[in-house]
Design an enzyme around this catalytic site. Structure first.
Site, PDB file in Angstrom:
ATOM      1  N   GLU A  55       0.685  -1.306  -0.004  1.00  0.00           N
ATOM      2  CA  GLU A  55      -0.063  -0.038  -0.042  1.00  0.00           C
ATOM      3  C   GLU A  55       0.966   1.243   0.123  1.00  0.00           C
ATOM      4  OE1 GLU A  55      -4.341   0.118   1.631  1.00  0.00           O
ATOM      5  OE2 GLU A  55      -3.195   1.169   3.256  1.00  0.00           O
ATOM      6  N   LYS A  57       0.735   4.678   1.309  1.00  0.00           N
ATOM      7  CA  LYS A  57      -0.252   5.162   2.510  1.00  0.00           C
ATOM      8  C   LYS A  57       0.488   6.573   3.143  1.00  0.00           C
ATOM      9  CE  LYS A  57      -2.815   3.352   6.287  1.00  0.00           C
ATOM     10  NZ  LYS A  57      -2.846   1.965   6.962  1.00  0.00           N
ATOM     11  N   LYS A 117      -7.995   2.300  -3.057  1.00  0.00           N
ATOM     12  CA  LYS A 117      -8.454   2.303  -1.808  1.00  0.00           C
ATOM     13  C   LYS A 117      -9.139   3.619  -1.097  1.00  0.00           C
ATOM     14  CE  LYS A 117      -7.329  -0.876   1.316  1.00  0.00           C
ATOM     15  NZ  LYS A 117      -6.411  -0.342   2.612  1.00  0.00           N
ATOM     16  N   GLU A 166     -14.263  -6.335   1.968  1.00  0.00           N
ATOM     17  CA  GLU A 166     -13.754  -6.146   3.327  1.00  0.00           C
ATOM     18  C   GLU A 166     -14.652  -6.596   4.473  1.00  0.00           C
ATOM     19  OE1 GLU A 166     -10.728  -3.180   4.149  1.00  0.00           O
ATOM     20  OE2 GLU A 166     -11.863  -2.925   5.764  1.00  0.00           O
ATOM     21  N   ASN A 188     -10.133  -7.593   7.382  1.00  0.00           N
ATOM     22  CA  ASN A 188      -9.248  -6.607   7.948  1.00  0.00           C
ATOM     23  C   ASN A 188      -9.075  -6.641   9.433  1.00  0.00           C
ATOM     24  OD1 ASN A 188      -7.965  -3.929   8.571  1.00  0.00           O
ATOM     25  ND2 ASN A 188      -9.882  -2.572   7.938  1.00  0.00           N
ATOM     26  N   GLU A 218      -5.479  -8.310   5.950  1.00  0.00           N
ATOM     27  CA  GLU A 218      -5.272  -6.980   5.702  1.00  0.00           C
ATOM     28  C   GLU A 218      -4.946  -6.169   7.094  1.00  0.00           C
ATOM     29  OE1 GLU A 218      -9.161  -6.194   2.890  1.00  0.00           O
ATOM     30  OE2 GLU A 218      -8.861  -4.921   4.453  1.00  0.00           O
ATOM     31  N   SER A 219      -3.937  -5.229   7.248  1.00  0.00           N
ATOM     32  CA  SER A 219      -3.476  -4.434   8.404  1.00  0.00           C
ATOM     33  C   SER A 219      -2.768  -4.983   9.437  1.00  0.00           C
ATOM     34  CB  SER A 219      -4.950  -3.851   9.042  1.00  0.00           C
ATOM     35  OG  SER A 219      -5.641  -3.381   7.964  1.00  0.00           O
TER      36      SER A 219
HETATM   37  O1  LIG Z   1      -1.069  -0.029   7.373  1.00  0.00           O
HETATM   38  P1  LIG Z   1      -1.616  -1.406   7.614  1.00  0.00           P
HETATM   39  O2  LIG Z   1      -1.535  -1.470   9.129  1.00  0.00           O
HETATM   40  O3  LIG Z   1      -0.303  -2.402   6.978  1.00  0.00           O
HETATM   41  O4  LIG Z   1      -2.857  -1.532   6.778  1.00  0.00           O
HETATM   42  C1  LIG Z   1      -2.871  -1.710   5.425  1.00  0.00           C
HETATM   43  C2  LIG Z   1      -4.407  -1.698   5.134  1.00  0.00           C
HETATM   44  O5  LIG Z   1      -4.981  -2.987   5.315  1.00  0.00           O
HETATM   45  C3  LIG Z   1      -5.321  -0.562   5.752  1.00  0.00           C
HETATM   46  O6  LIG Z   1      -4.787   0.669   5.219  1.00  0.00           O
HETATM   47  C4  LIG Z   1      -6.756  -0.643   5.374  1.00  0.00           C
HETATM   48  C5  LIG Z   1      -7.432  -1.794   5.259  1.00  0.00           C
HETATM   49  N1  LIG Z   1      -8.860  -1.528   5.085  1.00  0.00           N
HETATM   50  C6  LIG Z   1      -9.007  -0.025   4.845  1.00  0.00           C
HETATM   51  C7  LIG Z   1     -10.189   0.358   4.420  1.00  0.00           C
HETATM   52  C8  LIG Z   1      -9.885   1.906   4.653  1.00  0.00           C
HETATM   53  C9  LIG Z   1      -8.716   2.697   4.909  1.00  0.00           C
HETATM   54  C10 LIG Z   1      -7.664   1.792   5.170  1.00  0.00           C
HETATM   55  C11 LIG Z   1      -7.605   0.429   5.277  1.00  0.00           C
END
Ligand SMILES: O=P(O)(O)OC[C@@H](O)[C@@H](O)c1c[nH]c2ccccc12
Length: 268
Positions: A55, A57, A117, A166, A188, A218-219
């Protein structure tokens, strides 16, 4: 609550889009675009044992400014050199300091399939995503009715986009599975309402997905142990932003976290 605020902002943005984007005109322009690059296919054919959506970001509501020295095209090119399967580009302006322009510029410079995104709550945003050069969109179950999820999924596919749906909990996943069309589902690990992260959410939900679904964790993934854990839980791909954004070289960071790629990123 942040998610409510974000959705309120999106409603305003959609009002603006209603003034600026004619659906009929958008359909005409989309018909003339080259086809999308296969986002889901790139994750299935992946360059490493686990697929990677890296990503771009700059900031987030939970972490504030993540990468002050932020050059979206340079970052995307570095991801591509590292053999990233797909790239996610935050386009939300107010909360993530993203931009549609970033995605459009990256599209000109890299061949990797791109995820737009953002927080999709209206059809017009789906047309917009296609027009700025996205190959896939995100649909967040927490902010959509079951009906919207199904309709937006169909519309996304109709305009040629892949759709990453998601979820964060079991009721959301059950809603998504009920409409039966989703082939690419992201779990997520971050609760968008509280920002609490917990990788075990991946383990709890992936087991409930039918075979054939491409599952993305994710995340909050930052270590080789995290990657091994979500892979062990059944994730075919991971979506990682913050960890890479905090490293001076995102190219090195990808290779260190995930190992060498099967094929080099497009050396163009
Ligand atoms: O920065 P991270 O913790 O690696 O996460 C990325 C991504 O999963 C996260 O930005 C995200 C997942 N779903 C979302 C929905 C909206 C905005 C952002 C997100």
């Amino acid at each position: 609550m942040f998610l409510d605020r974000i959705v309120a902002t999106k409603r305003q943005e959609v009002e603006t889009l209603k003034q600026t984007l004619s659906m009929a005109d958008a359909e005409k322009r989309i018909a003339e675009l080259p086809p999308c690059r296969g986002f889901e296919r790139a994750l299935v054919e992946r360059n490493r044992p686990v697929g990677l959506i890296a990503e771009v970001k700059k900031a987030s509501p939970s972490k504030g400014l993540i990468r002050p020295d932020f050059h979206p095209v340079g970052l995307a090119e570095a991801y591509e050199r590292a053999g990233t399967d797909c790239i996610s580009v935050l386009t939300d302006v107010d909360y993530f300091q993203g931009s549609n322009e970033y995605l459009a510029e990256i599209r000109q410079r890299v061949a990797v399939p791109l995820l737009r995104k953002d927080f999709t709550i209206d059809e017009r945003q789906i047309y917009e995503a296609r027009l700025i050069g996205a190959d896939a969109i995100l649909l967040i179950a927490a902010i959509l009715t079951p009906r919207q999820l199904a309709d937006f999924h169909t519309l996304g596919r109709d305009v040629g986009l892949d759709v990453l749906v998601e979820v964060h909990n079991r009721p959301e996943l059950e809603t998504v599975l009920e409409f039966g069309q989703a082939t690419l589902i992201g779990v997520n690990n971050r609760d968008l309402k509280t920002f609490v992260t917990d990788l075990s959410v991946t383990e709890q939900l992936i087991g409930l997905m039918p075979a054939g679904v491409v599952a993305v964790s994710e995340s909050a993934i930052a270590t080789t142990e995290d990657v091994a854990y979500v892979r062990g839980a059944g994730a075919q791909a991971v979506l990682i932003g913050e960890h890479f954004m905090r490293q001076p070289s995102v190219e090195d960071a990808v290779n260190e976290l995930l190992g060498p790629a099967k094929k080099e990123g497009a050396a163009r």
